[in-house]
Design a protein around this motif. Structure first.
Motif, PDB file in Angstrom:
ATOM      1  N   GLU A  64       0.839  -1.196   0.000  1.00  7.62           N
ATOM      2  CA  GLU A  64       0.000   0.000   0.000  1.00  7.62           C
ATOM      3  C   GLU A  64       0.876   1.249   0.000  1.00  7.62           C
ATOM      4  OE1 GLU A  64      -3.964   1.725   2.184  1.00  7.62           O
ATOM      5  OE2 GLU A  64      -2.755   0.241   3.261  1.00  7.62           O
ATOM      6  N   ALA A  65       0.613   2.136  -0.931  1.00 10.19           N
ATOM      7  CA  ALA A  65       1.395   3.369  -1.070  1.00 10.19           C
ATOM      8  C   ALA A  65       0.935   4.421  -0.065  1.00 10.19           C
ATOM      9  CB  ALA A  65       1.244   3.924  -2.480  1.00 10.19           C
ATOM     10  N   THR A  66       1.878   5.185   0.432  1.00 10.72           N
ATOM     11  CA  THR A  66       1.563   6.345   1.270  1.00 10.72           C
ATOM     12  C   THR A  66       1.221   7.525   0.363  1.00 10.72           C
ATOM     13  OG1 THR A  66       3.841   7.130   1.264  1.00 10.72           O
ATOM     14  CG2 THR A  66       3.234   5.559   3.008  1.00 10.72           C
ATOM     15  N   ALA A  67       0.771   8.620   0.955  1.00  7.39           N
ATOM     16  CA  ALA A  67       0.466   9.822   0.170  1.00  7.39           C
ATOM     17  C   ALA A  67       1.704  10.300  -0.578  1.00  7.39           C
ATOM     18  CB  ALA A  67      -0.079  10.921   1.079  1.00  7.39           C
ATOM     19  N   SER A  99       2.308   8.064  -3.739  1.00  5.35           N
ATOM     20  CA  SER A  99       1.236   7.936  -4.722  1.00  5.35           C
ATOM     21  C   SER A  99       1.373   8.958  -5.845  1.00  5.35           C
ATOM     22  CB  SER A  99      -0.127   8.116  -4.049  1.00  5.35           C
ATOM     23  OG  SER A  99      -1.153   8.098  -5.012  1.00  5.35           O
ATOM     24  N   GLN A 100       1.613   8.464  -7.045  1.00  4.48           N
ATOM     25  CA  GLN A 100       1.696   9.349  -8.213  1.00  4.48           C
ATOM     26  C   GLN A 100       0.336   9.963  -8.543  1.00  4.48           C
ATOM     27  OE1 GLN A 100       4.515  10.162 -10.117  1.00  4.48           O
ATOM     28  NE2 GLN A 100       5.611   9.202  -8.434  1.00  4.48           N
ATOM     29  N   SER A 101      -0.735   9.231  -8.283  1.00  2.95           N
ATOM     30  CA  SER A 101      -2.079   9.720  -8.615  1.00  2.95           C
ATOM     31  C   SER A 101      -2.618  10.689  -7.578  1.00  2.95           C
ATOM     32  CB  SER A 101      -3.051   8.545  -8.734  1.00  2.95           C
ATOM     33  OG  SER A 101      -3.298   7.974  -7.458  1.00  2.95           O
ATOM     34  N   GLY A 102      -2.044  10.664  -6.376  1.00  3.84           N
ATOM     35  CA  GLY A 102      -2.576  11.481  -5.295  1.00  3.84           C
ATOM     36  C   GLY A 102      -3.799  10.859  -4.641  1.00  3.84           C
ATOM     37  N   LEU A 103      -4.116   9.625  -5.023  1.00  2.70           N
ATOM     38  CA  LEU A 103      -5.281   8.935  -4.471  1.00  2.70           C
ATOM     39  C   LEU A 103      -4.842   7.691  -3.712  1.00  2.70           C
ATOM     40  CD1 LEU A 103      -7.582   9.157  -7.610  1.00  2.70           C
ATOM     41  CD2 LEU A 103      -7.759  10.518  -5.501  1.00  2.70           C
ATOM     42  N   PRO A 104      -5.568   7.325  -2.658  1.00  2.00           N
ATOM     43  CA  PRO A 104      -5.228   6.105  -1.922  1.00  2.00           C
ATOM     44  C   PRO A 104      -5.590   4.860  -2.717  1.00  2.00           C
ATOM     45  CG  PRO A 104      -7.214   7.100  -1.003  1.00  2.00           C
ATOM     46  CD  PRO A 104      -6.700   8.044  -2.079  1.00  2.00           C
ATOM     47  N   MET A 105      -4.902   3.765  -2.413  1.00  2.00           N
ATOM     48  CA  MET A 105      -5.157   2.497  -3.093  1.00  2.00           C
ATOM     49  C   MET A 105      -6.348   1.768  -2.506  1.00  2.00           C
ATOM     50  SD  MET A 105      -1.206   1.186  -3.242  1.00  2.00           S
ATOM     51  CE  MET A 105      -1.587  -0.338  -4.072  1.00  2.00           C
ATOM     52  N   PHE A 106      -6.731   2.115  -1.281  1.00  4.78           N
ATOM     53  CA  PHE A 106      -7.798   1.425  -0.578  1.00  4.78           C
ATOM     54  C   PHE A 106      -8.578   2.448   0.234  1.00  4.78           C
ATOM     55  CE2 PHE A 106      -9.648  -0.953   2.902  1.00  4.78           C
ATOM     56  CZ  PHE A 106     -10.076  -2.117   2.291  1.00  4.78           C
ATOM     57  N   GLY A 107      -9.874   2.460   0.059  1.00  8.78           N
ATOM     58  CA  GLY A 107     -10.700   3.386   0.831  1.00  8.78           C
ATOM     59  C   GLY A 107     -10.502   4.820   0.361  1.00  8.78           C
ATOM     60  N   ASP A 108     -10.807   5.758   1.250  1.00 11.70           N
ATOM     61  CA  ASP A 108     -10.718   7.169   0.892  1.00 11.70           C
ATOM     62  C   ASP A 108      -9.616   7.919   1.626  1.00 11.70           C
ATOM     63  OD1 ASP A 108     -11.856   7.180   3.398  1.00 11.70           O
ATOM     64  OD2 ASP A 108     -13.689   8.203   2.794  1.00 11.70           O
ATOM     65  N   ARG A 109      -8.727   7.175   2.313  1.00 11.58           N
ATOM     66  CA  ARG A 109      -7.624   7.792   3.053  1.00 11.58           C
ATOM     67  C   ARG A 109      -6.348   6.990   2.873  1.00 11.58           C
ATOM     68  NH1 ARG A 109     -11.313   9.254   7.956  1.00 11.58           N
ATOM     69  NH2 ARG A 109     -12.375   7.371   7.430  1.00 11.58           N
TER      70      ARG A 109
END
Length: 121
Positions: free
Chosen positions: A102-105, A108-118
């Motif tokens: 799981e990537a941290t903020a 993250s290249q997309s600026g979005l989380p990989m799971f959920g909304d945070r």
């Protein structure tokens, strides 16, 4: 599938989990030894803090795909997983997975989380 995953990964109730997994279970994961015993032995070897959370589940015919998070395993990052399961006679009979840390903020290249909304803390 969700009840099976909760019973095994979160509750660690191996006797109850046997009801969900076929005794002829086929394991395709590179991270898990063959068969139901391989999976159960892996879970037994992990810390009691291991947790599975599901975000999305899709089913077609006898196949189910679950998008979830495995956290508390003792690894530096949680695993985000796409678990693909084939059912036979009402039991999990075959499994494939796709796993990614799981990537941290900051990662993250997309600026979005990989799971959920945070992002993870």
């Amino acid at each position: 599938m969700l009840k099976a995953f909760d019973t095994l990964f979160n509750k660690r109730d191996y006797a109850a989990a046997e009801r969900f997994w076929s005794d002829r279970y086929i394991q395709h994961s590179a991270h898990i030894a063959p068969g139901r015993d391989g999976l159960f032995d892996l879970v037994r070897s992990l810390p009691d803090t291991l947790r599975y959370e599901n975000q999305l589940i899709l089913a077609e015919s006898d196949h189910v795909i679950a998008h979830g998070r495995f956290s508390g395993s003792g690894r530096p990052a949680a695993w985000i997983a796409a678990d693909v399961v084939r059912f036979e006679n009402g039991k999990l009979a075959e499994h494939w997975d796709v796993l990614q840390d799981e990537a941290t903020a900051a990662e993250s290249q997309s600026g979005l989380p990989m799971f959920g909304d945070r992002f993870p803390a």
